[in-house]
Design a protein around this motif. Structure first.
Motif, PDB file in Angstrom:
ATOM      1  N   VAL A  93       0.832  -1.204   0.000  1.00  0.00           N
ATOM      2  CA  VAL A  93       0.000   0.000   0.000  1.00  0.00           C
ATOM      3  C   VAL A  93       0.868   1.255   0.000  1.00  0.00           C
ATOM      4  O   VAL A  93       0.560   2.230  -0.692  1.00  0.00           O
ATOM      5  N   LEU A  94       1.963   1.229   0.754  1.00  0.00           N
ATOM      6  CA  LEU A  94       2.856   2.384   0.794  1.00  0.00           C
ATOM      7  C   LEU A  94       3.429   2.675  -0.586  1.00  0.00           C
ATOM      8  O   LEU A  94       3.522   3.833  -1.004  1.00  0.00           O
TER       9      LEU A  94
ATOM     10  N   ILE B 263       3.459   6.067  -5.606  1.00  0.00           N
ATOM     11  CA  ILE B 263       3.230   6.155  -7.057  1.00  0.00           C
ATOM     12  C   ILE B 263       2.039   7.062  -7.357  1.00  0.00           C
ATOM     13  O   ILE B 263       2.097   7.919  -8.252  1.00  0.00           O
ATOM     14  N   LEU B 264       0.959   6.895  -6.606  1.00  0.00           N
ATOM     15  CA  LEU B 264      -0.235   7.718  -6.795  1.00  0.00           C
ATOM     16  C   LEU B 264       0.079   9.197  -6.551  1.00  0.00           C
ATOM     17  O   LEU B 264      -0.333  10.074  -7.325  1.00  0.00           O
ATOM     18  N   SER B 265       0.819   9.468  -5.482  1.00  0.00           N
ATOM     19  CA  SER B 265       1.185  10.859  -5.163  1.00  0.00           C
ATOM     20  C   SER B 265       2.039  11.460  -6.273  1.00  0.00           C
ATOM     21  O   SER B 265       1.845  12.619  -6.662  1.00  0.00           O
TER      22      SER B 265
ATOM     23  N   LEU C  42       2.779  17.381  -2.681  1.00  0.00           N
ATOM     24  CA  LEU C  42       4.220  17.225  -2.473  1.00  0.00           C
ATOM     25  C   LEU C  42       4.541  16.868  -1.028  1.00  0.00           C
ATOM     26  O   LEU C  42       5.380  15.997  -0.762  1.00  0.00           O
ATOM     27  N   MET C  43       3.879  17.527  -0.078  1.00  0.00           N
ATOM     28  CA  MET C  43       4.172  17.263   1.327  1.00  0.00           C
ATOM     29  C   MET C  43       3.814  15.832   1.718  1.00  0.00           C
ATOM     30  O   MET C  43       4.530  15.185   2.492  1.00  0.00           O
ATOM     31  N   PHE C  44       2.714  15.309   1.186  1.00  0.00           N
ATOM     32  CA  PHE C  44       2.350  13.936   1.505  1.00  0.00           C
ATOM     33  C   PHE C  44       3.225  12.934   0.747  1.00  0.00           C
ATOM     34  O   PHE C  44       3.465  11.823   1.231  1.00  0.00           O
ATOM     35  N   LEU C  45       3.723  13.324  -0.418  1.00  0.00           N
ATOM     36  CA  LEU C  45       4.690  12.479  -1.116  1.00  0.00           C
ATOM     37  C   LEU C  45       5.969  12.363  -0.303  1.00  0.00           C
ATOM     38  O   LEU C  45       6.530  11.266  -0.145  1.00  0.00           O
ATOM     39  N   VAL C  46       6.435  13.478   0.248  1.00  0.00           N
ATOM     40  CA  VAL C  46       7.634  13.470   1.092  1.00  0.00           C
ATOM     41  C   VAL C  46       7.410  12.578   2.315  1.00  0.00           C
ATOM     42  O   VAL C  46       8.279  11.787   2.702  1.00  0.00           O
ATOM     43  N   GLN C  47       6.215  12.711   2.922  1.00  0.00           N
ATOM     44  CA  GLN C  47       5.887  11.856   4.067  1.00  0.00           C
ATOM     45  C   GLN C  47       6.003  10.383   3.701  1.00  0.00           C
ATOM     46  O   GLN C  47       6.571   9.568   4.452  1.00  0.00           O
ATOM     47  N   SER C  48       5.441  10.028   2.554  1.00  0.00           N
ATOM     48  CA  SER C  48       5.425   8.628   2.134  1.00  0.00           C
ATOM     49  C   SER C  48       6.832   8.105   1.886  1.00  0.00           C
ATOM     50  O   SER C  48       7.168   6.974   2.267  1.00  0.00           O
ATOM     51  N   VAL C  49       7.663   8.925   1.249  1.00  0.00           N
ATOM     52  CA  VAL C  49       9.045   8.519   0.984  1.00  0.00           C
ATOM     53  C   VAL C  49       9.807   8.347   2.292  1.00  0.00           C
ATOM     54  O   VAL C  49      10.602   7.407   2.448  1.00  0.00           O
ATOM     55  N   MET C  50       9.563   9.241   3.250  1.00  0.00           N
ATOM     56  CA  MET C  50      10.211   9.106   4.559  1.00  0.00           C
ATOM     57  C   MET C  50       9.796   7.796   5.234  1.00  0.00           C
ATOM     58  O   MET C  50      10.624   7.113   5.862  1.00  0.00           O
ATOM     59  N   CYS C  51       8.522   7.429   5.100  1.00  0.00           N
ATOM     60  CA  CYS C  51       8.064   6.158   5.665  1.00  0.00           C
ATOM     61  C   CYS C  51       8.757   4.984   4.978  1.00  0.00           C
ATOM     62  O   CYS C  51       9.129   3.994   5.633  1.00  0.00           O
TER      63      CYS C  51
ATOM     64  N   THR D 252       3.694  -0.726   8.014  1.00  0.00           N
ATOM     65  CA  THR D 252       2.720  -1.211   7.040  1.00  0.00           C
ATOM     66  C   THR D 252       1.536  -0.253   7.015  1.00  0.00           C
ATOM     67  O   THR D 252       1.171   0.332   8.039  1.00  0.00           O
ATOM     68  N   PHE D 253       0.954  -0.077   5.849  1.00  0.00           N
ATOM     69  CA  PHE D 253      -0.211   0.787   5.689  1.00  0.00           C
ATOM     70  C   PHE D 253      -1.398  -0.025   5.205  1.00  0.00           C
ATOM     71  O   PHE D 253      -1.249  -1.039   4.512  1.00  0.00           O
TER      72      PHE D 253
END
Length: 451
Positions: free
Chosen positions: A2-3, A8-10, A34-43, A53-54
């Motif tokens: 899911v992550l 990819i979606l972001s 962009l901010m949520f993409l950065v969050q996802s990459v950090m995760c 896990t998401f």
């Protein structure tokens, strides 16, 4: 799995919105995604040492939010294309260069003098608070004490009975409004003539020092985003060429790296310590909130029982106007015995907490409606030799758009009585200084001498 889909979606939504907005990297949809993409990459990076896990719920939340931002972005693009001139590749109605905004040095000296008084009053207040709590401390320790008491032990803070001087609230509001207006003028005039007024720069420095005494870095970060957004918009209004926007974007990236380094290296100034690696400490702020949201959804029934309508979402209104005394329900989360994850859950936490899934679309739509509509009007505004108050307010609130990945900053800010007071005082000061009149709808009070 899911992550990876979230990332990819972001990325796909980011590219599409960037194209639709004519490569405008500060369009609201771009900033949000962009901010949520950065969050996802950090995760994703943190999975190297954490079992992250998401579940599908977070993906659905982000998909719905991205779609709402994208719809408004497409609408903006259509309206701007139909109604405005194309100047240097940016769609804006600007027809002339930016105006120089004069500010009397006596006004700056008054603001600076009052700022020094407030800084001194704050220092003495922290000393009294420290003594009331059991002894003398260093400045950084006093600031840390104040921050901890007001955030996590407000009942103890109130029981100490230590207060600031009677004049502090009114004076700090006046200085805050005057300082933000000064910074607006400082940035505007720098774009016009590439010169810095050092007296006005001193106003900005004193404001940051005063904010330092509050124990939080958030107000200082707001000033920084205020300056950055104004720099970008004023550059556009002054005839910024399309290719030069990429240079500004590069500057912002460099500034962002520097600010991140400063953020991580100034913990001791606030009396804070860190037992984690620098990456994990940063991850708690940028990354963990999204995972915390997923954990909350999986472990709680939605919505939660509350005492009042929108108790957590509209807590600023309840406490500021109704004096309800509610506390944010933000329990700390731990990934395991070794790593904590802080106590922030993105802006969606409060929406789901109070209203469940039914609150998501309307609450996100209100946010997007404001930022997209205001941003479009800002791009369409013609240059005038006065303060553009819509731009002033938006530049102040751009920080809350950026911080939606972190917490419910938008509703907490706009429903706060002090924010409304700040805008009113700033509007009155700017109207008197630059228009010699106050306009409220059809009513106009003029201060010009009649001939």
């Amino acid at each position: 799995m899911v992550l990876s889909i979230i990332i990819i979606l972001s990325l796909l939504f980011l590219i599409f919105n960037y194209y639709i907005s004519d490569n405008d990297f500060l369009a609201p949809s771009i900033v949000f995604i962009l901010m949520f993409l950065v969050q996802s990459v950090m995760c994703l990076i943190a999975t190297s040492y954490l079992n992250i896990t998401f579940n599908m719920e977070v993906l659905i939340i982000l998909l719905i939010s991205y779609l709402i931002f994208t719809i408004f972005n497409v609408y903006n693009a259509v309206i701007l294309k139909k109604t405005t001139n194309v100047v240097a590749g940016i769609k804006t109605a600007t027809s002339r260069k930016l105006y120089f905004l004069p500010l009397s040095s006596s006004v700056s000296w008054i603001i600076n003098g009052l700022s020094v008084l407030l800084i001194y009053s704050n220092y003495k207040f922290l000393q009294r608070l420290s003594n009331a709590y059991g002894g003398t401390r260093s400045l950084s320790e006093m600031i840390s004490l104040y921050d901890r008491l007001t955030k996590f032990r407000p009942e103890v803070y109130r029981s100490l009975g230590v207060h600031r001087p009677f004049y502090y609230t009114a004076l700090s509001l006046l200085v805050l409004a005057g300082s933000y207006l000064t910074i607006y003028i400082l940035v505007n005039n720098f774009i016009v003539n590439k010169k810095i007024n050092w007296l006005q720069m001193l106003t900005a420095v004193l404001l940051i020092i005063e904010m330092y005494f509050s124990g939080s870095r958030s107000p200082i970060f707001r000033v920084i985003t205020f300056v950055a957004f104004l720099y970008y918009i004023f550059s556009i209004r002054n005839g910024l060429q399309h290719r030069e926007r990429q240079k500004i974007f590069s500057k912002f990236l460099r500034w962002g790296i520097v600010l991140t380094i400063v953020f991580l290296s100034t913990l001791s100034l606030y009396g804070r310590s860190n037992s984690y690696s620098l990456f994990h400490y940063f991850f708690i702020y940028v990354g963990a909130p999204l995972w915390n949201l997923d954990t909350f959804i999986q472990t709680h029934s939605l919505p939660q029982m509350t005492q009042a309508f929108g108790e957590q979402t509209f807590i600023a209104f309840h406490n500021s106007f109704l004096r309800s005394g509610f506390l944010l329900d933000l329990p700390f989360v731990k990934a395991n015995a070794a790593y904590g994850l802080g106590n922030v859950y993105t802006t969606f936490y409060q929406f789901l907490h109070d209203f469940g899934w039914l609150g998501l679309v309307p609450l996100v739509t209100i946010i997007v409606w404001y930022y997209s509509g205001s941003y479009r009007k800002i791009l369409m505004t013609k240059n005038e030799p006065v303060i553009d108050f819509r731009l002033f307010v938006y530049a102040y609130l751009i920080n809350d758009l950026i911080m939606l990945f972190f917490s419910n900053r938008f509703y907490e800010t706009i429903l706060q009585k002090n924010t409304i007071r700040l805008f009113i005082v700033a509007y009155l000061i700017s109207s008197i200084l630059f228009e010699q009149a106050i306009k409220i709808g059809p009513l106009k009070i003029s201060f010009r001498k009649q001939r």
